[in-house]
Motif scaffolding. Structure first.
Motif, PDB file in Angstrom:
ATOM      1  N   THR A 109      -0.769   9.619   4.249  1.00 40.83           N
ATOM      2  CA  THR A 109      -1.879   9.209   3.377  1.00 40.83           C
ATOM      3  C   THR A 109      -2.354   7.810   3.714  1.00 40.83           C
ATOM      4  O   THR A 109      -3.565   7.543   3.780  1.00 40.83           O
ATOM      5  N   LEU A 110      -1.409   6.904   3.932  1.00 42.85           N
ATOM      6  CA  LEU A 110      -1.785   5.530   4.292  1.00 42.85           C
ATOM      7  C   LEU A 110      -2.583   5.515   5.583  1.00 42.85           C
ATOM      8  O   LEU A 110      -3.588   4.791   5.696  1.00 42.85           O
ATOM      9  N   HIS A 165       0.835  -1.204   0.000  1.00 39.19           N
ATOM     10  CA  HIS A 165       0.000   0.000   0.000  1.00 39.19           C
ATOM     11  C   HIS A 165       0.871   1.256   0.000  1.00 39.19           C
ATOM     12  O   HIS A 165       0.653   2.187  -0.796  1.00 39.19           O
ATOM     13  N   GLU A 200      -7.203   0.373  -6.242  1.00 38.21           N
ATOM     14  CA  GLU A 200      -8.442   0.271  -5.480  1.00 38.21           C
ATOM     15  C   GLU A 200      -8.169  -0.571  -4.241  1.00 38.21           C
ATOM     16  O   GLU A 200      -7.421  -1.560  -4.316  1.00 38.21           O
ATOM     17  N   LEU A 201      -8.749  -0.188  -3.123  1.00 36.45           N
ATOM     18  CA  LEU A 201      -8.591  -0.951  -1.885  1.00 36.45           C
ATOM     19  C   LEU A 201      -9.820  -1.824  -1.636  1.00 36.45           C
ATOM     20  O   LEU A 201     -10.957  -1.362  -1.803  1.00 36.45           O
ATOM     21  N   ILE A 210       1.245   4.147  -3.109  1.00 39.70           N
ATOM     22  CA  ILE A 210       1.099   5.588  -2.887  1.00 39.70           C
ATOM     23  C   ILE A 210       2.354   6.316  -3.355  1.00 39.70           C
ATOM     24  O   ILE A 210       2.283   7.335  -4.048  1.00 39.70           O
ATOM     25  N   GLU A 261      -4.505   7.772   6.795  1.00 42.62           N
ATOM     26  CA  GLU A 261      -5.848   8.277   6.523  1.00 42.62           C
ATOM     27  C   GLU A 261      -6.694   7.210   5.836  1.00 42.62           C
ATOM     28  O   GLU A 261      -7.851   6.979   6.212  1.00 42.62           O
ATOM     29  N   ARG A 262      -6.124   6.545   4.858  1.00 45.02           N
ATOM     30  CA  ARG A 262      -6.893   5.576   4.064  1.00 45.02           C
ATOM     31  C   ARG A 262      -7.161   4.277   4.813  1.00 45.02           C
ATOM     32  O   ARG A 262      -8.178   3.610   4.581  1.00 45.02           O
ATOM     33  N   GLU A 263      -6.255   3.903   5.726  1.00 47.59           N
ATOM     34  CA  GLU A 263      -6.469   2.671   6.494  1.00 47.59           C
ATOM     35  C   GLU A 263      -7.096   2.940   7.861  1.00 47.59           C
ATOM     36  O   GLU A 263      -7.407   2.001   8.587  1.00 47.59           O
TER      37      GLU A 263
END
Length: 209
Positions: A198-199, A16, A27-28, A20, A201-203
């Protein structure tokens, strides 16, 4: 186009982060490990090992975090996530990538899941795993003591992100990796990168930010 099957904070963090860094479209798709999503028959068709990560590359599934890291690095040479082929830096990079994958990450597995070792004393298994983990951090701290910012070269490679993820896994151990001074500085440097933020935030992660 990539599709990453992941669980927050698991080994899927490595691919991941690199997706980035490479600014690759992806897509996750979450896998609920607590609910046993990794054992779902449909997921096992993609990854028969029943673990994360799994990465779809043009709809074809691949797994093993270290292999995915190197695949992403090769697919996106402009991101400079691996040293050039045929260089001494490349040889050092491959050596440490393999060492983290074959020695350090499996030791964590035994620390978190001592029952994997079979019908033996779980406390003894954890003690041996902890000793191996700390021995490796000692070696890496010594490597970084010469003033280098990263394992190889002037910028971070997949290897640095791999080490950072494994350092995070030590955060609740009796002696976290950040107890070593050069490793602590390394972690602070790596965590300052936009990809780390960023990771998180997304995870949806908060610990060890």
């Amino acid at each position: 186009m990539y599709t990453l099957y992941y669980s927050p904070g698991a080994a899927s963090m490595l691919p991941h982060l690199l997706l980035i860094e490479a600014q690759a479209p992806y897509e996750l798709r979450p896998v609920d490990l607590a609910a046993g999503g990794q054992r779902d028959p449909e997921y096992l068709k993609l990854n028969p090992n029943g673990v994360v990560p799994t990465l779809l590359v043009n709809e074809a599934p691949y797994y093993e975090a270290a292999a995915l890291a190197q695949l992403i690095a090769e697919n996106h040479p402009e991101a400079a996530l691996a040293p050039p082929l045929g260089t001494a830096r490349r040889a050092t990079y491959l050596q440490w990538m393999t060492h983290l994958a074959n020695t350090l990450q499996p030791a964590y597995r035994l620390w978190f899941y001592p029952g994997d070792a079979g019908a033996v004393d779980p406390d003894a298994v954890k003690a041996a795993a902890r000793q191996k983990i700390e021995t490796i951090w000692e070696r890496i701290d010594a490597l970084l003591s010469d003033g280098r910012a990263y394992f190889v070269g002037d910028g971070p490679t997949a290897l640095d992100f791999y080490a950072l993820m494994l350092m995070r896994w030590s955060r609740n151990m009796p002696r976290p990796a950040t107890e070593w001074p050069h490793l602590k500085a390394f972690a602070e440097r790596m965590k300052a990168r936009p990809s780390w933020k960023t990771l998180y935030e997304r995870e949806g992660l908060t610990e060890w930010a």
